[in-house]
Design a protein around this motif. Structure first.
Motif, PDB file in Angstrom:
ATOM      1  N   SER A   1      -2.012   2.357   7.473  1.00 22.72           N
ATOM      2  CA  SER A   1      -3.056   1.675   6.697  1.00 22.72           C
ATOM      3  C   SER A   1      -2.620   1.378   5.268  1.00 22.72           C
ATOM      4  O   SER A   1      -3.366   0.747   4.522  1.00 22.72           O
ATOM      5  N   GLY A   2      -1.427   1.852   4.879  1.00 18.71           N
ATOM      6  CA  GLY A   2      -0.933   1.557   3.539  1.00 18.71           C
ATOM      7  C   GLY A   2      -0.765   2.759   2.644  1.00 18.71           C
ATOM      8  O   GLY A   2      -0.402   2.609   1.471  1.00 18.71           O
ATOM      9  N   CYS A   3      -0.995   3.970   3.166  1.00 15.99           N
ATOM     10  CA  CYS A   3      -0.826   5.175   2.348  1.00 15.99           C
ATOM     11  C   CYS A   3       0.665   5.389   2.073  1.00 15.99           C
ATOM     12  O   CYS A   3       1.455   5.539   3.005  1.00 15.99           O
ATOM     13  N   THR A   4       1.039   5.383   0.798  1.00 13.43           N
ATOM     14  CA  THR A   4       2.447   5.568   0.434  1.00 13.43           C
ATOM     15  C   THR A   4       2.754   6.997   0.020  1.00 13.43           C
ATOM     16  O   THR A   4       3.866   7.471   0.203  1.00 13.43           O
ATOM     17  N   ALA A   5       1.777   7.685  -0.581  1.00 12.51           N
ATOM     18  CA  ALA A   5       2.005   9.057  -1.053  1.00 12.51           C
ATOM     19  C   ALA A   5       0.666   9.750  -1.215  1.00 12.51           C
ATOM     20  O   ALA A   5      -0.346   9.124  -1.542  1.00 12.51           O
ATOM     21  N   ILE A   6       0.681  11.052  -0.983  1.00 10.27           N
ATOM     22  CA  ILE A   6      -0.508  11.870  -1.220  1.00 10.27           C
ATOM     23  C   ILE A   6      -0.124  12.997  -2.174  1.00 10.27           C
ATOM     24  O   ILE A   6       1.044  13.372  -2.280  1.00 10.27           O
TER      25      ILE A   6
ATOM     26  N   ILE B   1       5.040   9.353   4.637  1.00 12.58           N
ATOM     27  CA  ILE B   1       4.187   9.436   3.449  1.00 12.58           C
ATOM     28  C   ILE B   1       4.808  10.433   2.477  1.00 12.58           C
ATOM     29  O   ILE B   1       5.086  11.584   2.840  1.00 12.58           O
ATOM     30  N   GLY B   2       5.029  10.001   1.239  1.00 14.01           N
ATOM     31  CA  GLY B   2       5.549  10.901   0.229  1.00 14.01           C
ATOM     32  C   GLY B   2       4.547  11.985  -0.120  1.00 14.01           C
ATOM     33  O   GLY B   2       3.355  11.704  -0.294  1.00 14.01           O
ATOM     34  N   VAL B   3       5.009  13.217  -0.195  1.00 17.28           N
ATOM     35  CA  VAL B   3       4.147  14.343  -0.542  1.00 17.28           C
ATOM     36  C   VAL B   3       4.481  14.790  -1.967  1.00 17.28           C
ATOM     37  O   VAL B   3       5.593  15.238  -2.251  1.00 17.28           O
TER      38      VAL B   3
END
Length: 751
Positions: free
Chosen positions: A424-429, A465-467
């Motif tokens: 969906s477009g999540c690059t990092a959390i 996804i970058g953490v």
């Protein structure tokens, strides 16, 4: 007709606009108040300092001051610090390098050339050091401010003193007098609102407000924002609050949408600012007592329209793309962590938990996605169920956005669900793992297990996804061994997180720990002596546990924490958690971002690579060894020593502390000639003559092959060449600044 100017003051992140004033403007429009201008004086004032005239004036003043200091046989610690900062910026050609740096940040091709990017960051950070010399030397910490040192932001005595806040704000006073005030004077405004998000902005906002009040006495003025609410919450005597914010007619405490509209409605009907919920009137408008507290109201956030981001000056920020903050919730659904104190207005850990329904979020995102691709959900935390539904809805509608958010590492997450977020477009959390020790996690009441944390971080990383990971040491009862366990946790999972690390625990007034100290084996909880804005608290631990406590630190722990992602840039640059630039790089390079950065910094092995100085050489006379001059490190040591005993450093006691400071070596009675190399990050190196002679060979660029053709000491010079590269004394030769600037020009900031 009520015309309003909403101002965001220095000094803060220059890479994007903050969204608080956009939210107020959007909300007020619903009630017919559309004539609202947003003035981002944070970026405006800083860009004003980078004009050719201001660069020339600043450097001329620094050069003159440097000459004065060099002529003196004995320097006070403050003068030594001035000289230290002045030498850091000597030899910098800011007139050419600053425009090139700004272009690098705004141009897509240059921005993702990490070598150019880091050079631009170093240039801008050195310019902040230069600006520091206009006020207290070393006052800036990049695009933030030291909260204590020559002054203390948490001392109302310091912040109510116009001379202190005036000196701190001196780098921007020309902007106030020549740009900001004339614009307000001729703008026809009835109301000026100043929003203070971070405590580092307080001195600048106060000084700015005094300038406005003096020049425009008929304009109504209000303050608001998180930092103002925190000041109200933590100040021990509410009468001192008004002494600090004396220029204001009223301050908004807590959530400001309804309060702002009620003030606009009063001005529209030419009546006094009302004593409505969340409004603290100045005593000159209403008699108050020490116990006066405005009624606190929490908003129905589901009635909010989308913020008016178009009012921000997007072309001015130091980024290649617009990046917006969007807040679809307030408060925290967990609301149990014992260290937490996010609440603005009460003694509860956080404000009440509220979140938008999915339909409203999607309605807003449809509108925002037309203009803004990069969106950070700026909330305490988003619930997992909502995030999953949101990701599915974004995919269903085909919205082309990139987003990030702060989440809890719940057992809810599975590889499939993490994959859905990434699609969906999540690059990092960003995640607060807090500690790698289960006993400490239980005391925090985090509701997580160490082994499950590890699995969840890995799932997000493997989904692409970058953490970005955040934790801290120094929690009550934590031993050095416990803290080293947190370091071990991060090192064992190093492949699965990108940016972050371990900070230091700070006890705050509203935390459960402060209310129930016996549960955490601490006592003597109290404000720091000298700080009457008790944002942080001092406390004592049992003597039998103190030696093992991680709060006191140890060399082993300090070095272990420093080793975690050492060498990365900090906020607001690539490497800082939740920054615009970090999101852009995550989007471009994914979880492989560290390999890319490491590759860009890789030592070139080719002997034919032309290298040049990564800095500049200085020559001059100094009366103390330069590496022994009083500097930021010495000042920080004084602060740490005093605060360890529960005493804050303020403008009232800094002079006494500085008088007690002794250099590690005595000053020379006769002038000693000394030559220096200044690395581009501002580090000073007093090298012996042979080393300086070696470095001078690279002033205009030289390869190892060419060097060895001139040398009879091939082995020695090869090793020295390798050492200079690994120590960042040399770098691959860059194009001339003006040439690079022209070569990268693509004819538009966001093209």
């Amino acid at each position: 007709m009520v015309k309003t100017a909403l101002i965001y003051p220095p000094v803060s992140d220059p890479t994007s606009g903050y969204h608080s004033l956009c939210c107020l403007a959007g909300y007020a429009r619903q009630f017919g108040f559309a004539d609202i201008d947003i003035i981002d004086s944070n970026i405006d004032s800083w860009l004003y300092t980078t004009t050719p005239e201001q660069i020339e004036r600043t450097m001329q003043a620094i050069n003159e001051r440097t000459a004065q200091l060099q002529m003196r046989k004995h320097l006070t610690p403050v003068e030594q610090m001035e000289l230290h900062y002045a030498l850091k910026v000597q030899g910098m050609n800011f007139a050419e390098e600053l425009p090139a740096a700004l272009h690098t940040f705004r141009n897509e091709a240059a921005f993702f050339d990490y070598t150019l990017y880091t050079s631009a960051v170093e240039t801008v950070m050195l310019w902040m050091d230069a600006l520091s010399l206009k006020g207290f030397p070393g006052q800036f910490r990049g695009f933030s401010l030291a909260t204590s040192g020559f002054f203390n932001i948490f001392s109302s005595l310091d912040m109510r003193d116009p001379e202190i806040t005036g000196v701190i704000s001196r780098p921007f006073t020309d902007y106030y007098s020549k740009e900001l005030i004339p614009g307000i004077s001729t703008g026809g405004y009835s109301l000026v609102g100043i929003s203070i998000t971070y405590v580092a902005q307080i001195p600048f906002a106060l000084s700015m407000a005094r300038h406005i009040r003096t020049s425009c006495p008929g304009i109504r003025m209000i303050f608001g924002g998180t930092a103002v609410s925190d000041y109200w919450k933590y100040i021990l005597d509410k009468n001192d609050f008004y002494a600090v914010f004396d220029s204001a007619d009223a301050c908004i405490i807590g959530e400001g949408e309804s309060a702002f509209v009620s003030i606009l409605q009063a001005l529209e009907h030419d009546t006094s600012i009302p004593a409505s919920p969340n409004i603290a009137l100045h005593p000159r408008h209403q008699a108050v007592t020490d116990t006066f507290t405005p009624e606190i109201k929490y908003e129905d956030i589901c009635s909010f329209p989308a913020p008016e981001y178009s009012k921000l000056p997007w072309e001015k920020y130091l980024s290649p793309y617009p990046f917006i903050y969007y807040s679809p919730s307030r408060g925290c659904y967990w609301n149990r962590c014992t260290f937490c104190d996010y609440g603005l207005n009460t003694d509860s850990p956080t404000s009440p938990w509220r979140q938008y329904p999915l339909d409203k979020i999607m309605e807003d995102l449809r509108t925002l996605a037309v203009t803004y691709k990069y969106i950070y959900f700026s909330v305490d935390v988003l619930s997992p169920a909502l995030l999953l539904k949101l990701a599915a809805a974004i995919l269903e509608e085909g919205l082309d956005i990139r987003w990030g958010a702060e989440i809890r590492l719940e057992e809810y997450w599975t590889p499939e669900r993490c994959g859905l977020l990434q699609q969906s477009g999540c690059t990092a959390i960003s995640v607060g793992f807090e500690s790698g020790n289960q006993r400490i996690l239980n005391l925090i009441n985090k509701g997580t297990k160490v082994d499950r944390l590890q699995e969840t971080i890995q799932m997000f990383s493997e989904a692409g996804i970058g953490v970005q990971i955040m934790g801290f040491t120094g929690f009550p009862t934590e031993t050095v061994e416990d803290a080293l366990g947190s370091v071990d946790f991060l090192q064992e999972n190093t492949r699965h997180w990108t940016f972050g690390g371990l900070g230091q625990f700070v006890l705050t007034k509203g935390a459960i720990i402060a209310k129930e100290p016996e549960r955490f084996n601490i006592h003597g909880v109290r404000p720091f002596e000298g700080e009457d804005v008790a944002w942080r608290l001092h406390y004592s631990e049992p003597k039998d546990l103190l030696a093992a406590s991680s709060r006191c630190g140890s060399k082993e722990l300090t070095e272990a924490k420093a080793s975690l992602r050492g060498g990365l840039l900090d906020r607001p640059w690539v490497g800082g958690v939740d920054t615009a630039h970090s999101m852009f790089y995550h989007d471009r390079f994914g979880t492989n971002i560290l390999s890319f950065i490491g590759g860009a910094n890789h030592t070139p092995a080719n002997a034919d690579t032309v290298m040049e100085l990564n800095g500049h050489l200085l020559e001059g006379r100094y009366y103390l060894p330069v590496h022994k001059l009083f500097s930021k490190k010495n000042l920080d040591n004084l602060l740490d020593s005093s605060e360890h005993e529960g005493r804050a450093v303020t403008a009232q006691n800094i002079t006494e502390l500085l008088q007690q400071w002794k250099p590690e070596v005595p000053g020379y009675t006769e002038p000693q000639e000394q030559q220096l190399f200044v690395r581009r990050d501002g580090t000073l190196f007093p090298f012996p003559a042979p080393m300086l002679s070696f470095l001078r060979k690279f002033e205009h660029g030289l390869s190892l092959t060419e060097l060895l053709q001139q040398s009879s000491q091939h082995e020695f010079h090869t090793k020295l060449w390798q050492h200079c590269i690994s120590s960042r004394f040399l770098r691959v030769k860059q194009p001339q600044v003006s040439e690079a600037y022209r070569a990268l020009d693509r004819g538009g900031v966001f093209s």
